[in-house]
Design an enzyme around this catalytic site. Sequence first.
Site, PDB file in Angstrom:
ATOM      1  N   SER A 151     -20.161  12.390 -44.223  1.00  0.00           N
ATOM      2  CA  SER A 151     -20.643  13.197 -43.107  1.00  0.00           C
ATOM      3  C   SER A 151     -21.893  12.598 -42.480  1.00  0.00           C
ATOM      4  O   SER A 151     -22.689  11.940 -43.160  1.00  0.00           O
ATOM      5  CB  SER A 151     -20.953  14.595 -43.647  1.00  0.00           C
ATOM      6  OG  SER A 151     -21.750  15.292 -42.750  1.00  0.00           O
ATOM      7  N   TYR A 182     -24.829  20.347 -50.442  1.00  0.00           N
ATOM      8  CA  TYR A 182     -23.598  19.779 -49.865  1.00  0.00           C
ATOM      9  C   TYR A 182     -23.844  18.328 -49.432  1.00  0.00           C
ATOM     10  O   TYR A 182     -23.108  17.415 -49.798  1.00  0.00           O
ATOM     11  CB  TYR A 182     -23.125  20.620 -48.666  1.00  0.00           C
ATOM     12  CG  TYR A 182     -22.102  19.900 -47.809  1.00  0.00           C
ATOM     13  CD1 TYR A 182     -20.803  19.710 -48.267  1.00  0.00           C
ATOM     14  CD2 TYR A 182     -22.442  19.372 -46.552  1.00  0.00           C
ATOM     15  CE1 TYR A 182     -19.871  19.024 -47.491  1.00  0.00           C
ATOM     16  CE2 TYR A 182     -21.517  18.696 -45.779  1.00  0.00           C
ATOM     17  CZ  TYR A 182     -20.228  18.519 -46.257  1.00  0.00           C
ATOM     18  OH  TYR A 182     -19.313  17.840 -45.501  1.00  0.00           O
ATOM     19  N   LYS A 240     -22.476  14.392 -50.810  1.00  0.00           N
ATOM     20  CA  LYS A 240     -21.892  13.301 -50.011  1.00  0.00           C
ATOM     21  C   LYS A 240     -22.614  11.987 -50.320  1.00  0.00           C
ATOM     22  O   LYS A 240     -21.972  10.955 -50.534  1.00  0.00           O
ATOM     23  CB  LYS A 240     -21.974  13.620 -48.515  1.00  0.00           C
ATOM     24  CG  LYS A 240     -21.079  14.764 -48.069  1.00  0.00           C
ATOM     25  CD  LYS A 240     -19.605  14.433 -48.239  1.00  0.00           C
ATOM     26  CE  LYS A 240     -18.683  15.570 -47.875  1.00  0.00           C
ATOM     27  NZ  LYS A 240     -17.320  15.426 -48.400  1.00  0.00           N
TER      28      LYS A 240
HETATM   29  P1  NAD Z   1     -11.249  22.055 -45.497  1.00  0.00           P
HETATM   30  O1  NAD Z   1     -11.989  23.025 -46.346  1.00  0.00           O
HETATM   31  O2  NAD Z   1     -10.413  22.586 -44.388  1.00  0.00           O
HETATM   32  O3  NAD Z   1     -10.331  21.113 -46.421  1.00  0.00           O
HETATM   33  C1  NAD Z   1     -10.685  20.763 -47.725  1.00  0.00           C
HETATM   34  C2  NAD Z   1      -9.493  21.038 -48.615  1.00  0.00           C
HETATM   35  O4  NAD Z   1      -9.812  20.662 -49.949  1.00  0.00           O
HETATM   36  C3  NAD Z   1      -9.101  22.516 -48.654  1.00  0.00           C
HETATM   37  O5  NAD Z   1      -7.716  22.621 -48.358  1.00  0.00           O
HETATM   38  C4  NAD Z   1      -9.402  22.959 -50.082  1.00  0.00           C
HETATM   39  O6  NAD Z   1      -8.497  23.947 -50.543  1.00  0.00           O
HETATM   40  C5  NAD Z   1      -9.287  21.647 -50.834  1.00  0.00           C
HETATM   41  N1  NAD Z   1     -10.085  21.552 -52.076  1.00  0.00           N
HETATM   42  C6  NAD Z   1     -11.402  21.805 -52.232  1.00  0.00           C
HETATM   43  N2  NAD Z   1     -11.771  21.581 -53.508  1.00  0.00           N
HETATM   44  C7  NAD Z   1     -10.661  21.156 -54.168  1.00  0.00           C
HETATM   45  C8  NAD Z   1     -10.399  20.779 -55.520  1.00  0.00           C
HETATM   46  N3  NAD Z   1     -11.354  20.792 -56.446  1.00  0.00           N
HETATM   47  N4  NAD Z   1      -9.145  20.407 -55.847  1.00  0.00           N
HETATM   48  C9  NAD Z   1      -8.137  20.407 -54.906  1.00  0.00           C
HETATM   49  N5  NAD Z   1      -8.343  20.766 -53.628  1.00  0.00           N
HETATM   50  C10 NAD Z   1      -9.577  21.137 -53.263  1.00  0.00           C
HETATM   51  O7  NAD Z   1     -12.321  21.010 -44.940  1.00  0.00           O
HETATM   52  P2  NAD Z   1     -12.176  19.913 -43.798  1.00  0.00           P
HETATM   53  O8  NAD Z   1     -12.956  20.378 -42.625  1.00  0.00           O
HETATM   54  O9  NAD Z   1     -10.764  19.525 -43.635  1.00  0.00           O
HETATM   55  O10 NAD Z   1     -13.009  18.738 -44.450  1.00  0.00           O
HETATM   56  C11 NAD Z   1     -12.392  17.720 -45.222  1.00  0.00           C
HETATM   57  C12 NAD Z   1     -13.482  16.816 -45.798  1.00  0.00           C
HETATM   58  O11 NAD Z   1     -14.265  16.307 -44.725  1.00  0.00           O
HETATM   59  C13 NAD Z   1     -14.442  17.528 -46.740  1.00  0.00           C
HETATM   60  O12 NAD Z   1     -14.773  16.653 -47.790  1.00  0.00           O
HETATM   61  C14 NAD Z   1     -15.660  17.770 -45.862  1.00  0.00           C
HETATM   62  O13 NAD Z   1     -16.855  17.827 -46.617  1.00  0.00           O
HETATM   63  C15 NAD Z   1     -15.638  16.541 -44.968  1.00  0.00           C
HETATM   64  N6  NAD Z   1     -16.323  16.760 -43.694  1.00  0.00           N
HETATM   65  C16 NAD Z   1     -15.926  17.782 -42.872  1.00  0.00           C
HETATM   66  C17 NAD Z   1     -16.595  18.002 -41.685  1.00  0.00           C
HETATM   67  C18 NAD Z   1     -16.196  19.153 -40.783  1.00  0.00           C
HETATM   68  O14 NAD Z   1     -16.978  19.502 -39.894  1.00  0.00           O
HETATM   69  N7  NAD Z   1     -15.035  19.749 -40.937  1.00  0.00           N
HETATM   70  C19 NAD Z   1     -17.670  17.189 -41.305  1.00  0.00           C
HETATM   71  C20 NAD Z   1     -18.038  16.140 -42.166  1.00  0.00           C
HETATM   72  C21 NAD Z   1     -17.355  15.933 -43.356  1.00  0.00           C
END
Ligand code: NAD
Length: 346
Positions: A125, A149, A153
């Site tokens: 991120s 959080y 990362k």
């Molecule tokens: P999201 O919450 O929609 O998707 C994450 C998925 O991981 C979910 O389906 C959840 O059920 C699953 N999950 C969480 N912990 C788990 C575990 N221990 N075992 C199995 N499954 C697990 O989030 P997203 O927005 O799709 O983000 C995906 C990644 O991108 C994350 O790592 C997030 O930190 C990173 N990210 C997201 C953003 C954003 O704004 N959406 C920005 C920067 C980074």
Amino acid sequence: MDTVLVTGGTGYIGSHTCVELLNNGYHVLVLDNFSNSSFEPIKRVEKITGKKVKFYEGDLRNKELLRKIFKANNINAVIHFAGLKAVGESCAKPLEYYDNNLYGSIALFEIMNEFNTKKIIFSSSATVYGNNPLPYGEEMPYGIISNPYGRTKCMIEQILGDLSKSCSSWHTIILRYFNPIGAHQSGMIGEEPQGIPNNLMPYILKVAVGDFPELKVFGDDYETPDGTCIRDYIHVVDLAKGHIIALKSLLNSNNQGKNSEGINIYNLGTGKGYSVLELIKTFEKVSKIKIKYSITQRRDGDLPICFANVSKIERELGWKAKYNIEAMCEDSWRWIKNNPRGYKNV
Ligand code: NAD
Ligand code: UDP
């Protein structure tokens, strides 16, 4: 064709990336524990693409399950999305975040080592840049990070750096996302936050469908042209396509652009910033819905401005974001208009 394990593949970014993977001919395995999602996105991904996903329900921290998955499939690479992502919640429940995100990642890397699958793309991120000067470039040191959080990362990035240093057969690409919004153009998949959304676009959508009476704009006294914070919003489909380009380079083990730790880091943004008020206005224009808002106090920890230098990924991998802010708003709107209750109305 190569087989890719997608952790967190039923989530917002994961589901959009599965569509692009399937459309590019990859075999897709998904592991998800549904802590922030459900099975419905998989059904819709299959409908959009006309192709099948092999799904495993379970937790990343379950090493026996990971072993079973790696034993049963010839996995060529992993795209690692799974993790908890709410900044505020991470301050309230730090151990849950360290356990899920850090321990989950370590368990995954251990099993990848065991099965000699050493190609990984990791979702990081823009938060890791903290207080660095703008625009944020991949060569910059970590900034001051104010929440667990963001620290998970940084720590996972560093673990991947240590792994690459320890063994040259690890090939790692870290993608640092800026602010993904938007949804697939079909209107069938999109972001479904649980409870009250923390992020701006999901909140705007809740106001648009009448779930909340108004949006609270956190501060209009920043040093920006209209006083509200500026972010680098990127269409989730552009973001998903960025993963395909990164995956192709990873599978070719193209080492171009590796840093001193032996890993490749790329920003995924547009390089342009929009203020909170600009995003609201654009959404109103494309949806023809008035978004009621009021100005409240600043949210703790918010940076006034955040946007990416995106020249590295364009130069080295030929990726560039295609969709503008209007398209991002239009596609977010189509998703919520078709699914005002998210995936829950099925
Ligand atoms: P999201 O919450 O929609 O998707 C994450 C998925 O991981 C979910 O389906 C959840 O059920 C699953 N999950 C969480 N912990 C788990 C575990 N221990 N075992 C199995 N499954 C697990 O989030 P997203 O927005 O799709 O983000 C995906 C990644 O991108 C994350 O790592 C997030 O930190 C990173 N990210 C997201 C953003 C954003 O704004 N959406 C920005 C920067 C980074
Ligand atoms: N924001 C807001 N009201 C909300 C949610 C967010 O005014 O209900 C603002 C927030 O202060 C920030 C911008 O919108 O300036 C983007 O916030 P988001 O949480 O989506 O992204 P991040 O700040 O994590 O980059």
